[in-house]
Design a protein around this motif. Structure first.
Motif, PDB file in Angstrom:
ATOM      1  N   ASP A  39     -75.932  -8.476 -25.092  1.00 39.40           N
ATOM      2  CA  ASP A  39     -77.110  -7.984 -25.561  1.00 39.40           C
ATOM      3  C   ASP A  39     -77.947  -6.990 -25.019  1.00 39.40           C
ATOM      4  OD1 ASP A  39     -77.596  -8.190 -23.053  1.00 39.40           O
ATOM      5  OD2 ASP A  39     -79.166 -10.411 -22.618  1.00 39.40           O
ATOM      6  N   THR A  40     -77.299  -6.363 -25.032  1.00 40.03           N
ATOM      7  CA  THR A  40     -77.892  -4.358 -24.830  1.00 40.03           C
ATOM      8  C   THR A  40     -76.782  -4.038 -26.037  1.00 40.03           C
ATOM      9  OG1 THR A  40     -75.888  -4.041 -23.426  1.00 40.03           O
ATOM     10  CG2 THR A  40     -77.965  -5.019 -22.483  1.00 40.03           C
ATOM     11  N   VAL A  41     -77.826  -2.359 -26.290  1.00 44.82           N
ATOM     12  CA  VAL A  41     -76.764  -1.913 -27.010  1.00 44.82           C
ATOM     13  C   VAL A  41     -77.822  -0.401 -27.132  1.00 44.82           C
ATOM     14  CG1 VAL A  41     -79.662  -1.855 -28.524  1.00 44.82           C
ATOM     15  CG2 VAL A  41     -77.435  -0.787 -29.391  1.00 44.82           C
ATOM     16  N   GLY A  42     -77.273   0.552 -26.912  1.00 41.85           N
ATOM     17  CA  GLY A  42     -77.158   2.047 -26.211  1.00 41.85           C
ATOM     18  C   GLY A  42     -76.176   3.018 -27.578  1.00 41.85           C
ATOM     19  N   ALA A  94     -73.231   6.881 -23.888  1.00 48.94           N
ATOM     20  CA  ALA A  94     -73.484   7.644 -24.170  1.00 48.94           C
ATOM     21  C   ALA A  94     -74.976   7.759 -24.017  1.00 48.94           C
ATOM     22  CB  ALA A  94     -73.717   8.898 -25.844  1.00 48.94           C
ATOM     23  N   GLY A  95     -75.666   6.733 -23.031  1.00 48.61           N
ATOM     24  CA  GLY A  95     -76.888   7.102 -22.668  1.00 48.61           C
ATOM     25  C   GLY A  95     -77.274   5.428 -22.349  1.00 48.61           C
ATOM     26  N   PRO A  96     -78.085   5.204 -21.797  1.00 55.24           N
ATOM     27  CA  PRO A  96     -78.274   3.630 -21.431  1.00 55.24           C
ATOM     28  C   PRO A  96     -78.929   2.806 -22.776  1.00 55.24           C
ATOM     29  CG  PRO A  96     -81.017   5.124 -21.312  1.00 55.24           C
ATOM     30  CD  PRO A  96     -79.717   5.977 -21.826  1.00 55.24           C
ATOM     31  N   MET A  97     -78.228   2.123 -21.877  1.00 49.20           N
ATOM     32  CA  MET A  97     -77.965   0.739 -22.950  1.00 49.20           C
ATOM     33  C   MET A  97     -79.618  -0.155 -22.628  1.00 49.20           C
ATOM     34  SD  MET A  97     -74.825   0.654 -24.168  1.00 49.20           S
ATOM     35  CE  MET A  97     -74.515  -0.814 -24.511  1.00 49.20           C
ATOM     36  N   ASP A  98     -79.984  -0.223 -23.954  1.00 48.56           N
ATOM     37  CA  ASP A  98     -81.511  -1.467 -23.826  1.00 48.56           C
ATOM     38  C   ASP A  98     -81.403  -2.362 -24.842  1.00 48.56           C
ATOM     39  OD1 ASP A  98     -83.247   1.174 -23.690  1.00 48.56           O
ATOM     40  OD2 ASP A  98     -83.046   2.245 -25.610  1.00 48.56           O
ATOM     41  N   SER A  99     -81.914  -3.715 -23.985  1.00 47.88           N
ATOM     42  CA  SER A  99     -82.193  -4.861 -23.979  1.00 47.88           C
ATOM     43  C   SER A  99     -82.115  -4.820 -25.699  1.00 47.88           C
ATOM     44  CB  SER A  99     -83.218  -5.581 -23.499  1.00 47.88           C
ATOM     45  OG  SER A  99     -83.892  -6.919 -23.664  1.00 47.88           O
ATOM     46  N   CYS A 100     -81.377  -6.237 -26.660  1.00 52.21           N
ATOM     47  CA  CYS A 100     -81.746  -6.513 -28.043  1.00 52.21           C
ATOM     48  C   CYS A 100     -81.564  -7.818 -27.910  1.00 52.21           C
ATOM     49  CB  CYS A 100     -80.737  -5.062 -28.512  1.00 52.21           C
ATOM     50  SG  CYS A 100     -81.187  -5.277 -30.190  1.00 52.21           S
ATOM     51  N   PRO A 101     -82.349  -8.128 -28.681  1.00 59.02           N
ATOM     52  CA  PRO A 101     -81.858  -9.473 -28.037  1.00 59.02           C
ATOM     53  C   PRO A 101     -81.463 -10.039 -29.611  1.00 59.02           C
ATOM     54  CG  PRO A 101     -84.778  -9.106 -29.198  1.00 59.02           C
ATOM     55  CD  PRO A 101     -84.020  -7.787 -28.768  1.00 59.02           C
ATOM     56  N   ARG A 119     -77.208 -11.736 -34.236  1.00 54.87           N
ATOM     57  CA  ARG A 119     -77.318 -11.303 -35.104  1.00 54.87           C
ATOM     58  C   ARG A 119     -76.439 -10.396 -36.303  1.00 54.87           C
ATOM     59  NH1 ARG A 119     -81.519 -13.976 -38.330  1.00 54.87           N
ATOM     60  NH2 ARG A 119     -81.758 -11.535 -40.484  1.00 54.87           N
ATOM     61  N   ALA A 120     -76.471  -9.744 -35.441  1.00 57.12           N
ATOM     62  CA  ALA A 120     -76.325  -8.004 -36.312  1.00 57.12           C
ATOM     63  C   ALA A 120     -74.894  -8.841 -36.192  1.00 57.12           C
ATOM     64  CB  ALA A 120     -76.938  -6.972 -35.368  1.00 57.12           C
ATOM     65  N   LEU A 121     -74.182  -9.017 -35.412  1.00 58.52           N
ATOM     66  CA  LEU A 121     -72.622  -8.919 -35.641  1.00 58.52           C
ATOM     67  C   LEU A 121     -72.536 -10.280 -36.918  1.00 58.52           C
ATOM     68  CD1 LEU A 121     -71.492  -8.980 -31.659  1.00 58.52           C
ATOM     69  CD2 LEU A 121     -71.470  -7.350 -33.708  1.00 58.52           C
TER      70      LEU A 121
END
Length: 327
Positions: free
Chosen positions: A148-151, A174-181, A185-187
């Motif tokens: 549930d994270t993306v970066g 390459a940077g911090p991973m942000d929470s993404c709900p 759905r994207a996959l």
């Protein structure tokens, strides 16, 4: 539930088909395979002019905010013409991730309008489904998703693919991973677009096989007059027609079961079309000069991308088991 394209969607598909038929896609694909991405980027810009790259992007971010069914229409034509580039990532998965984030996160406020305008291409790695990022060297944005994270991602070692127009790259954060709900759905939307591409590629293989069977003469007769060839191609046509409503149903329901069923059906149908095409064409189908391999290799690669058939069959079984209350 509508399982066939509307008149407007049929017109959209026809417009895309006409543009791509006149765009010299085989030459563009050859350049892409050789590492020259400029012709491919120009082609993607022309697709943007028709609204293809803006379909999944919210209107407030410069997109069309179209339905997944419209994505299916566009993706099938991209597969039908074997357009090179990270289609499922650019059209569906990455826009979905960026739209779920704040405008400042990953610079989504700038990147989404750029994707919509065809000024950028994007790709994604999301292990275990997508262990590598496709065409990362040609992309303006490379993301890494984990649960549930993306970066942002850094490109690592490159790997060749069965498809000459598709290179795979290892990536690392390459940077911090942000929470993404919206990762799941994207996959799922990426798998839907991949399914539609497979459907289009299978259709192209069937068309090529039928045309070859009409013109190839053996024993004094076109090989298409032989019953064994007719039955083989009829089986391919039936498989593709049975897969089509599953894709359109999945675009409406967006349920895990339907999305996975569509991916399995399209992988099987396109694979059957590829085997039949090789049998009908014979040895000439193996040659790079003939061009049939553009679809043969793409079908093989796409069937294993965005979840293998085995993984999607397991998802269908898990959903059916859950619905039946057996667990």
């Amino acid at each position: 539930m509508r399982l066939v394209p509307s008149p407007e969607q049929a017109g959209f598909a026809a417009t895309l088909h006409d543009m791509l038929s006149a765009a010299g896609v085989p030459a563009v694909a050859d350049s892409w395979a050789d590492g020259d991405y400029a012709p491919g980027r120009r082609l993607w810009s022309r697709l943007a002019d028709l609204g293809v790259t803006a379909l999944a992007i919210p209107a407030r971010r410069g997109g069309l905010e179209a339905t997944p069914a419209d994505l299916v229409i566009a993706a099938e034509e991209l597969g039908h013409h074997a357009v090179p580039g990270p289609a499922a990532e650019t059209l569906a998965a990455v826009p979905t991730l960026l739209a779920a984030l704040g405008a400042a996160t990953l610079d989504a406020g700038r990147l989404l309008p750029a994707l919509a305008a065809g000024q950028a291409l994007a790709t994604l790695a999301a292990p275990p489904w997508l262990p590598f990022a496709a065409d990362a060297c040609a992309a303006d944005l490379v993301l890494l998703a984990d649960r549930d994270t993306v970066g942002p991602a850094r490109i690592g070692a490159a790997h060749s693919s069965m498809d000459r127009t598709r290179r795979l790259y290892e990536v690392s954060p390459a940077g911090p991973m942000d929470s993404c709900p919206a990762v799941d759905r994207a996959l799922d939307l990426g798998a839907l677009v991949c399914s539609a591409q497979l459907l289009g590629a299978g259709r192209a293989l069937l068309e090529a096989s039928v045309e070859h069977a009409r013109t190839r003469v053996q024993f004094g007769r076109p090989i298409g007059s032989f019953q064994a060839v007719q039955q083989r191609l009829a089986d391919v046509a039936v498989g593709l027609e049975f897969a089509r409503p599953l894709v359109h149903a999945a675009a409406v329901t967006l349920s895990t079961r339907d999305l996975s069923a569509a991916k399995v059906a399209c992988s099987d149908a396109a694979g059957r079309a590829a085997r039949a095409a090789l049998q009908v064409h014979g040895a000439i189908g193996y040659t790079q000069e003939h061009g049939l391999g553009r679809w043969l290799t793409k079908v093989r690669v796409l069937s294993l991308s965005w979840g293998t058939p085995a993984e999607h069959r397991a998802r269908v079984m898990a959903e059916l088991t859950k619905e039946a209350g057996w667990n």
